[in-house]
Scaffold this motif. Structure first.
Motif, PDB file in Angstrom:
ATOM      1  N   LYS A 158       0.832  -1.214   0.000  1.00 41.74           N
ATOM      2  CA  LYS A 158       0.000   0.000   0.000  1.00 41.74           C
ATOM      3  C   LYS A 158       0.859   1.254   0.000  1.00 41.74           C
ATOM      4  N   ASP A 159       1.898   1.287   0.844  1.00 35.36           N
ATOM      5  CA  ASP A 159       2.775   2.462   0.896  1.00 35.36           C
ATOM      6  C   ASP A 159       3.459   2.707  -0.441  1.00 35.36           C
ATOM      7  N   LEU A 160       3.983   1.643  -1.043  1.00 38.04           N
ATOM      8  CA  LEU A 160       4.695   1.790  -2.313  1.00 38.04           C
ATOM      9  C   LEU A 160       3.768   2.277  -3.427  1.00 38.04           C
ATOM     10  N   LEU A 161       2.563   1.726  -3.497  1.00 37.99           N
ATOM     11  CA  LEU A 161       1.652   2.095  -4.582  1.00 37.99           C
ATOM     12  C   LEU A 161       1.086   3.508  -4.414  1.00 37.99           C
ATOM     13  N   ARG A 162       0.902   3.928  -3.167  1.00 38.29           N
ATOM     14  CA  ARG A 162       0.435   5.309  -2.945  1.00 38.29           C
ATOM     15  C   ARG A 162       1.499   6.318  -3.355  1.00 38.29           C
ATOM     16  N   SER A 163       2.758   5.898  -3.374  1.00 38.96           N
ATOM     17  CA  SER A 163       3.848   6.823  -3.704  1.00 38.96           C
ATOM     18  C   SER A 163       4.062   6.990  -5.213  1.00 38.96           C
ATOM     19  N   ILE A 164       3.239   6.356  -6.022  1.00 37.21           N
ATOM     20  CA  ILE A 164       3.388   6.480  -7.480  1.00 37.21           C
ATOM     21  C   ILE A 164       3.207   7.922  -7.928  1.00 37.21           C
ATOM     22  N   GLY A 165       2.279   8.624  -7.341  1.00 35.39           N
ATOM     23  CA  GLY A 165       2.056  10.022  -7.722  1.00 35.39           C
ATOM     24  C   GLY A 165       1.153  10.125  -8.929  1.00 35.39           C
ATOM     25  N   SER A 166       1.331  11.216  -9.696  1.00 39.17           N
ATOM     26  CA  SER A 166       0.447  11.435 -10.843  1.00 39.17           C
ATOM     27  C   SER A 166       1.191  11.205 -12.148  1.00 39.17           C
ATOM     28  N   LEU A 167       0.415  10.902 -13.176  1.00 39.63           N
ATOM     29  CA  LEU A 167       0.957  10.705 -14.520  1.00 39.63           C
ATOM     30  C   LEU A 167       0.331  11.735 -15.451  1.00 39.63           C
ATOM     31  N   GLU A 168       1.140  12.243 -16.376  1.00 42.66           N
ATOM     32  CA  GLU A 168       0.682  13.218 -17.379  1.00 42.66           C
ATOM     33  C   GLU A 168       0.380  12.480 -18.680  1.00 42.66           C
ATOM     34  N   PHE A 169      -0.722  12.844 -19.299  1.00 41.79           N
ATOM     35  CA  PHE A 169      -1.110  12.274 -20.585  1.00 41.79           C
ATOM     36  C   PHE A 169      -1.288  13.411 -21.586  1.00 41.79           C
ATOM     37  N   THR A 170      -1.577  13.060 -22.825  1.00 44.40           N
ATOM     38  CA  THR A 170      -1.756  14.078 -23.859  1.00 44.40           C
ATOM     39  C   THR A 170      -2.884  15.049 -23.503  1.00 44.40           C
ATOM     40  N   ASN A 171      -4.012  14.512 -23.035  1.00 41.77           N
ATOM     41  CA  ASN A 171      -5.177  15.351 -22.759  1.00 41.77           C
ATOM     42  C   ASN A 171      -5.555  15.416 -21.290  1.00 41.77           C
ATOM     43  N   GLY A 172      -4.651  14.989 -20.394  1.00 38.06           N
ATOM     44  CA  GLY A 172      -5.043  15.033 -18.993  1.00 38.06           C
ATOM     45  C   GLY A 172      -3.984  14.509 -18.049  1.00 38.06           C
ATOM     46  N   THR A 173      -4.392  14.408 -16.794  1.00 38.63           N
ATOM     47  CA  THR A 173      -3.533  13.878 -15.734  1.00 38.63           C
ATOM     48  C   THR A 173      -4.369  12.961 -14.859  1.00 38.63           C
ATOM     49  N   ALA A 174      -3.673  12.051 -14.173  1.00 30.92           N
ATOM     50  CA  ALA A 174      -4.359  11.157 -13.229  1.00 30.92           C
ATOM     51  C   ALA A 174      -3.388  10.806 -12.112  1.00 30.92           C
ATOM     52  N   GLU A 175      -3.958  10.458 -10.953  1.00 33.18           N
ATOM     53  CA  GLU A 175      -3.132  10.080  -9.808  1.00 33.18           C
ATOM     54  C   GLU A 175      -3.803   8.973  -9.012  1.00 33.18           C
ATOM     55  N   VAL A 176      -2.978   8.245  -8.269  1.00 25.66           N
ATOM     56  CA  VAL A 176      -3.476   7.204  -7.371  1.00 25.66           C
ATOM     57  C   VAL A 176      -4.000   7.903  -6.131  1.00 25.66           C
ATOM     58  N   THR A 177      -5.260   7.620  -5.766  1.00 17.65           N
ATOM     59  CA  THR A 177      -5.821   8.225  -4.560  1.00 17.65           C
ATOM     60  C   THR A 177      -5.711   7.298  -3.362  1.00 17.65           C
ATOM     61  N   LYS A 178      -5.933   6.012  -3.574  1.00 16.96           N
ATOM     62  CA  LYS A 178      -5.773   5.048  -2.471  1.00 16.96           C
ATOM     63  C   LYS A 178      -5.759   3.631  -3.026  1.00 16.96           C
ATOM     64  N   VAL A 179      -5.265   2.726  -2.190  1.00 18.19           N
ATOM     65  CA  VAL A 179      -5.324   1.300  -2.500  1.00 18.19           C
ATOM     66  C   VAL A 179      -6.527   0.781  -1.728  1.00 18.19           C
ATOM     67  N   SER A 180      -7.641   0.580  -2.426  1.00 17.21           N
ATOM     68  CA  SER A 180      -8.883   0.229  -1.736  1.00 17.21           C
ATOM     69  C   SER A 180      -8.952  -1.243  -1.344  1.00 17.21           C
ATOM     70  N   SER A 181      -8.216  -2.091  -2.041  1.00 16.72           N
ATOM     71  CA  SER A 181      -8.212  -3.515  -1.692  1.00 16.72           C
ATOM     72  C   SER A 181      -6.826  -4.088  -1.959  1.00 16.72           C
ATOM     73  N   CYS A 182      -6.291  -4.745  -0.946  1.00 17.78           N
ATOM     74  CA  CYS A 182      -4.980  -5.392  -1.065  1.00 17.78           C
ATOM     75  C   CYS A 182      -5.061  -6.668  -0.237  1.00 17.78           C
ATOM     76  N   THR A 183      -5.383  -7.771  -0.884  1.00 21.10           N
ATOM     77  CA  THR A 183      -5.557  -9.025  -0.157  1.00 21.10           C
ATOM     78  C   THR A 183      -4.631 -10.093  -0.713  1.00 21.10           C
ATOM     79  N   GLY A 184      -4.135 -10.906   0.192  1.00 21.71           N
ATOM     80  CA  GLY A 184      -3.269 -11.993  -0.227  1.00 21.71           C
ATOM     81  C   GLY A 184      -2.423 -12.507   0.914  1.00 21.71           C
ATOM     82  N   ASP A 185      -1.393 -13.254   0.550  1.00 23.49           N
ATOM     83  CA  ASP A 185      -0.490 -13.881   1.518  1.00 23.49           C
ATOM     84  C   ASP A 185       0.946 -13.650   1.105  1.00 23.49           C
ATOM     85  N   ALA A 186       1.795 -13.437   2.107  1.00 21.85           N
ATOM     86  CA  ALA A 186       3.237 -13.347   1.884  1.00 21.85           C
ATOM     87  C   ALA A 186       3.911 -14.177   2.973  1.00 21.85           C
TER      88      ALA A 186
END
Length: 194
Positions: free
Chosen positions: A70-98
């Motif tokens: 979750k910490d790593l993915l939230r740190s992605i930040g925003s991406l610029e595109f030709t007609n816009g921008t987008a950013e990660v707001t939150k990791v709403s689901s992170c399920t599994g085993d390690a």
């Protein structure tokens, strides 16, 4: 038993009749400091102290792994595109085993996870800025398979956009795949070092 005859068993076992035939028992000997210093150094043991032979030990790393992803993915930040921008707001689901497994004094790690990541952004559509919210679904990924990562994009807010613009935004949001791979490879490296 009939006629007083003893019935014999076909099963027998070896019994030492005399202690004189047996090898003498070892005599305990107190080790001196010199004896201890002459011992070859023991290789470091992985895992717990109780498992000095390093046979099999499994450690659950779910809490650490989920928080770290979750910490790593939230740190992605925003991406610029030709007609816009987008950013990660939150990791709403992170399920599994390690897990970390010690087998024959060798360390092995592994994990299997599923993710849903919320994103938001603004795109220029027909000369007007439109807000878009959506999510990136990663149905399953596991150790060593980050290069094969696949992402499904769903748009939650901004569904009323024209089909062609909506498809263009979905393609833009799929650009998050490369930064996601980089962060998950970083996670794998950190997991190996635990």
């Amino acid at each position: 038993m009939e006629g007083g005859a003893e019935q014999t068993s076909s099963y027998t076992y070896w019994v030492r009749e005399s202690t004189a035939e047996a090898a003498p028992l070892p005599v305990p000997k107190k080790l001196s400091v010199q004896d201890l210093s002459n011992q070859p150094p023991q290789p470091p043991v992985l895992g717990s102290l109780w498992n000095s032979a390093g046979t099999w030990e499994e450690k659950n790393l779910n809490k650490w792994a989920t928080d770290r992803i979750k910490d790593l993915l939230r740190s992605i930040g925003s991406l610029e595109f030709t007609n816009g921008t987008a950013e990660v707001t939150k990791v709403s689901s992170c399920t599994g085993d390690a897990f970390l497994v010690t087998v024959r004094n060798k360390k092995r790690v592994g994990y299997t996870y599923e993710l849903t990541i919320d994103v938001k952004g603004e795109w220029l559509v027909d000369g007007e800025k439109k807000k878009v919210k959506g999510c990136l679904d990663i149905p399953e990924f596991s150790y060593g398979e980050v290069d094969d990562l696949e992402v499904t994009v769903k748009i939650n807010e901004g569904k009323d956009l024209p089909h062609q613009d909506k498809q263009s935004i979905i393609q833009d949001l799929k650009s998050f795949l490369q930064p996601l791979r980089e962060k998950l490879l970083q996670f794998e490296q950190e997991l190996k070092e635990r």
